[in-house]
Design a protein around this motif. Structure first.
Motif, PDB file in Angstrom:
ATOM      1  N   ALA A  48       0.834  -1.205   0.000  1.00 58.31           N
ATOM      2  CA  ALA A  48       0.000   0.000   0.000  1.00 58.31           C
ATOM      3  C   ALA A  48       0.869   1.256   0.000  1.00 58.31           C
ATOM      4  O   ALA A  48       0.589   2.228  -0.714  1.00 58.31           O
ATOM      5  N   LYS A  49       1.918   1.238   0.776  1.00 56.59           N
ATOM      6  CA  LYS A  49       2.838   2.378   0.822  1.00 56.59           C
ATOM      7  C   LYS A  49       3.508   2.585  -0.541  1.00 56.59           C
ATOM      8  O   LYS A  49       3.683   3.724  -0.997  1.00 56.59           O
ATOM      9  N   MET A  50       3.873   1.490  -1.191  1.00 56.42           N
ATOM     10  CA  MET A  50       4.483   1.590  -2.512  1.00 56.42           C
ATOM     11  C   MET A  50       3.471   2.119  -3.531  1.00 56.42           C
ATOM     12  O   MET A  50       3.821   2.930  -4.391  1.00 56.42           O
ATOM     13  N   ALA A  51       2.229   1.668  -3.419  1.00 56.15           N
ATOM     14  CA  ALA A  51       1.184   2.164  -4.316  1.00 56.15           C
ATOM     15  C   ALA A  51       1.019   3.670  -4.164  1.00 56.15           C
ATOM     16  O   ALA A  51       0.911   4.407  -5.158  1.00 56.15           O
ATOM     17  N   LYS A  52       0.995   4.137  -2.929  1.00 59.11           N
ATOM     18  CA  LYS A  52       0.869   5.579  -2.679  1.00 59.11           C
ATOM     19  C   LYS A  52       2.062   6.329  -3.253  1.00 59.11           C
ATOM     20  O   LYS A  52       1.906   7.400  -3.862  1.00 59.11           O
ATOM     21  N   LYS A  53       3.242   5.786  -3.090  1.00 60.59           N
ATOM     22  CA  LYS A  53       4.460   6.395  -3.640  1.00 60.59           C
ATOM     23  C   LYS A  53       4.381   6.480  -5.163  1.00 60.59           C
ATOM     24  O   LYS A  53       4.901   7.416  -5.778  1.00 60.59           O
ATOM     25  N   ASN A  54       3.702   5.505  -5.765  1.00 59.86           N
ATOM     26  CA  ASN A  54       3.541   5.464  -7.224  1.00 59.86           C
ATOM     27  C   ASN A  54       2.307   6.220  -7.703  1.00 59.86           C
ATOM     28  O   ASN A  54       1.805   5.969  -8.793  1.00 59.86           O
ATOM     29  N   GLU A  55       1.807   7.140  -6.874  1.00 65.21           N
ATOM     30  CA  GLU A  55       0.718   8.060  -7.238  1.00 65.21           C
ATOM     31  C   GLU A  55      -0.661   7.402  -7.304  1.00 65.21           C
ATOM     32  O   GLU A  55      -1.619   7.997  -7.811  1.00 65.21           O
ATOM     33  N   ALA A  56      -0.789   6.155  -6.805  1.00 70.95           N
ATOM     34  CA  ALA A  56      -2.094   5.491  -6.838  1.00 70.95           C
ATOM     35  C   ALA A  56      -3.046   6.150  -5.842  1.00 70.95           C
ATOM     36  O   ALA A  56      -2.655   6.513  -4.729  1.00 70.95           O
ATOM     37  N   ASN A  89      -5.196   8.124   3.103  1.00 70.65           N
ATOM     38  CA  ASN A  89      -5.707   8.801   1.914  1.00 70.65           C
ATOM     39  C   ASN A  89      -5.912   7.872   0.717  1.00 70.65           C
ATOM     40  O   ASN A  89      -6.416   8.318  -0.324  1.00 70.65           O
ATOM     41  N   LEU A  90      -5.536   6.618   0.847  1.00 67.55           N
ATOM     42  CA  LEU A  90      -5.831   5.658  -0.221  1.00 67.55           C
ATOM     43  C   LEU A  90      -7.318   5.315  -0.199  1.00 67.55           C
ATOM     44  O   LEU A  90      -7.908   5.151   0.873  1.00 67.55           O
ATOM     45  N   LEU A  91      -7.894   5.196  -1.374  1.00 71.95           N
ATOM     46  CA  LEU A  91      -9.271   4.705  -1.482  1.00 71.95           C
ATOM     47  C   LEU A  91      -9.225   3.188  -1.573  1.00 71.95           C
ATOM     48  O   LEU A  91      -8.667   2.634  -2.527  1.00 71.95           O
ATOM     49  N   LEU A  92      -9.794   2.525  -0.599  1.00 69.39           N
ATOM     50  CA  LEU A  92      -9.738   1.063  -0.567  1.00 69.39           C
ATOM     51  C   LEU A  92     -10.850   0.453  -1.412  1.00 69.39           C
ATOM     52  O   LEU A  92     -12.021   0.820  -1.292  1.00 69.39           O
ATOM     53  N   GLY A 270       1.379  15.619 -19.986  1.00 68.23           N
ATOM     54  CA  GLY A 270       0.629  16.699 -19.356  1.00 68.23           C
ATOM     55  C   GLY A 270      -0.431  16.257 -18.370  1.00 68.23           C
ATOM     56  O   GLY A 270      -1.233  17.078 -17.913  1.00 68.23           O
ATOM     57  N   PHE A 271      -0.444  14.975 -18.018  1.00 70.51           N
ATOM     58  CA  PHE A 271      -1.433  14.476 -17.078  1.00 70.51           C
ATOM     59  C   PHE A 271      -0.983  14.731 -15.640  1.00 70.51           C
ATOM     60  O   PHE A 271       0.205  14.689 -15.321  1.00 70.51           O
ATOM     61  N   SER A 272      -1.953  14.953 -14.770  1.00 64.51           N
ATOM     62  CA  SER A 272      -1.715  14.951 -13.329  1.00 64.51           C
ATOM     63  C   SER A 272      -2.521  13.805 -12.739  1.00 64.51           C
ATOM     64  O   SER A 272      -3.378  13.217 -13.406  1.00 64.51           O
ATOM     65  N   PHE A 273      -2.247  13.482 -11.482  1.00 62.76           N
ATOM     66  CA  PHE A 273      -2.829  12.283 -10.878  1.00 62.76           C
ATOM     67  C   PHE A 273      -3.774  12.661  -9.735  1.00 62.76           C
ATOM     68  O   PHE A 273      -3.419  13.450  -8.863  1.00 62.76           O
ATOM     69  N   ALA A 274      -4.952  12.076  -9.783  1.00 63.97           N
ATOM     70  CA  ALA A 274      -5.962  12.372  -8.754  1.00 63.97           C
ATOM     71  C   ALA A 274      -5.462  11.947  -7.385  1.00 63.97           C
ATOM     72  O   ALA A 274      -4.927  10.854  -7.222  1.00 63.97           O
ATOM     73  N   SER A 275      -5.644  12.833  -6.407  1.00 65.53           N
ATOM     74  CA  SER A 275      -5.244  12.508  -5.035  1.00 65.53           C
ATOM     75  C   SER A 275      -6.456  12.392  -4.112  1.00 65.53           C
ATOM     76  O   SER A 275      -6.318  12.077  -2.933  1.00 65.53           O
ATOM     77  N   GLU A 276      -7.624  12.660  -4.672  1.00 63.64           N
ATOM     78  CA  GLU A 276      -8.860  12.473  -3.922  1.00 63.64           C
ATOM     79  C   GLU A 276      -9.995  12.206  -4.905  1.00 63.64           C
ATOM     80  O   GLU A 276      -9.868  12.464  -6.098  1.00 63.64           O
TER      81      GLU A 276
END
Length: 278
Positions: A48-56, A89-92, A270-276
């Motif tokens: 899970a920590k790695m997923a968060k680090k990878n912008e998931a 902050n991860l969506l499970l 040019g993409f950004s990654f959703a954080s919420e």
């Protein structure tokens, strides 16, 4: 443009009693995959920590098998609590097969945001790929998830030999469910599987994404398994076709694209990654 990244965590792998012809985790086929009853909670948290680090933003807890029993439900809830404590902050997302409304309410209490249970294909074609449970039981589980107050993640697999009529019927059923997100997987043949079908062409795969977005205009279309193999150098055209999310990293039993490559390429575009979740 903002897109959503999701990661998959296979927390109970293999030895599945079901005979789904597309699946390497079925006990009906002999495949060289890792098999384990439970993944250690510390390992799940690390992933899970790695997923968060990878912008998931999404993190999916997947178990093999027909569905939830009391023991498996307790384990998934334990995993959910551990992940939420470490990465709030991860969506499970939970993907645990056939489930009742009461079981799904327990997952929601444990911090699960969305339930993933794919229809896989049309009602008409499903009996040709699975005989140990029904398409209707899958549809009902999705209704149960909505009743339990969970967001719905529901899609399926293309390229298993289904007709164009099957694809239309499949998308019509998805539209009835109105999922929050809908994953598209492209079938990749495996010599050990009983299902043989030619690999989809890139143009056909991109058209499937366009057709899905047209059928599900309010859903987030997520491209998952088979993206790298089917689309290859054209895989980032999926966003022009209507996709709004991808799975990063590995899948259940197969390797995926290196997350850093996806992230670098997507930023260059040019993409950004959703954080919420909006």
């Amino acid at each position: 443009m903002q897109i959503m990244l999701c990661a998959i965590c296979n927390i109970a792998s293999g030895n599945c009693s079901e005979d789904c012809k597309y699946c390497t985790q079925s006990s009906y086929v002999k495949t060289q995959i890792q098999k384990y009853r439970r993944k250690d909670l510390a390992q799940i948290v690390q992933e899970a920590k790695m997923a968060k680090k990878n912008e998931a933003l999404g993190f999916c807890l997947v178990t093999a098998g027909l569905g939830l029993d009391d023991e498996k439900l307790e384990y998934v809830c334990q995993a959910a609590h551990a992940v939420k404590k470490a990465e709030p902050n991860l969506l499970l997302i939970a993907c645990n097969g056939i489930a009742s409304t009461e079981q799904l309410r327990e997952l929601r209490k444990a911090g699960v945001f969305s339930y993933n249970h794919n229809l896989e294909t049309s009602r008409e074609f499903f009996p040709k790929i699975c005989s140990t449970h029904t398409w209707e039981s899958r549809f009902e589980t999705n209704l149960n998830a909505k009743e339990a107050g969970l967001m719905l993640c529901c899609g399926g697999i293309y390229g298993m030999g289904e007709s164009e009529d099957d694809r239309v019927s499949f998308r019509r059923s998805l539209a009835e469910l109105e999922p929050f997100s809908s994953p598209i997987n492209f079938f990749i043949a495996n010599e050990n599987l009983n299902l043989k079908a030619p690999k989809l062409e890139a143009d056909e795969a991109l058209q499937i994404i366009k057709d899905t977005k047209k059928a599900l205009p309010n859903s987030v279309i997520m491209v998952a398994g088979g993206r790298e193999v089917v689309l290859q150098e054209r895989q980032y055209e999926i966003f022009q076709a209507g996709a709004g999310a991808i799975v990063v990293g590995d899948y259940l039993t197969t390797r995926g694209e290196e997350p850093s490559r996806d992230i670098t390429k997507l930023r260059e575009m040019g993409f950004s990654f959703a954080s919420e979740c909006h």
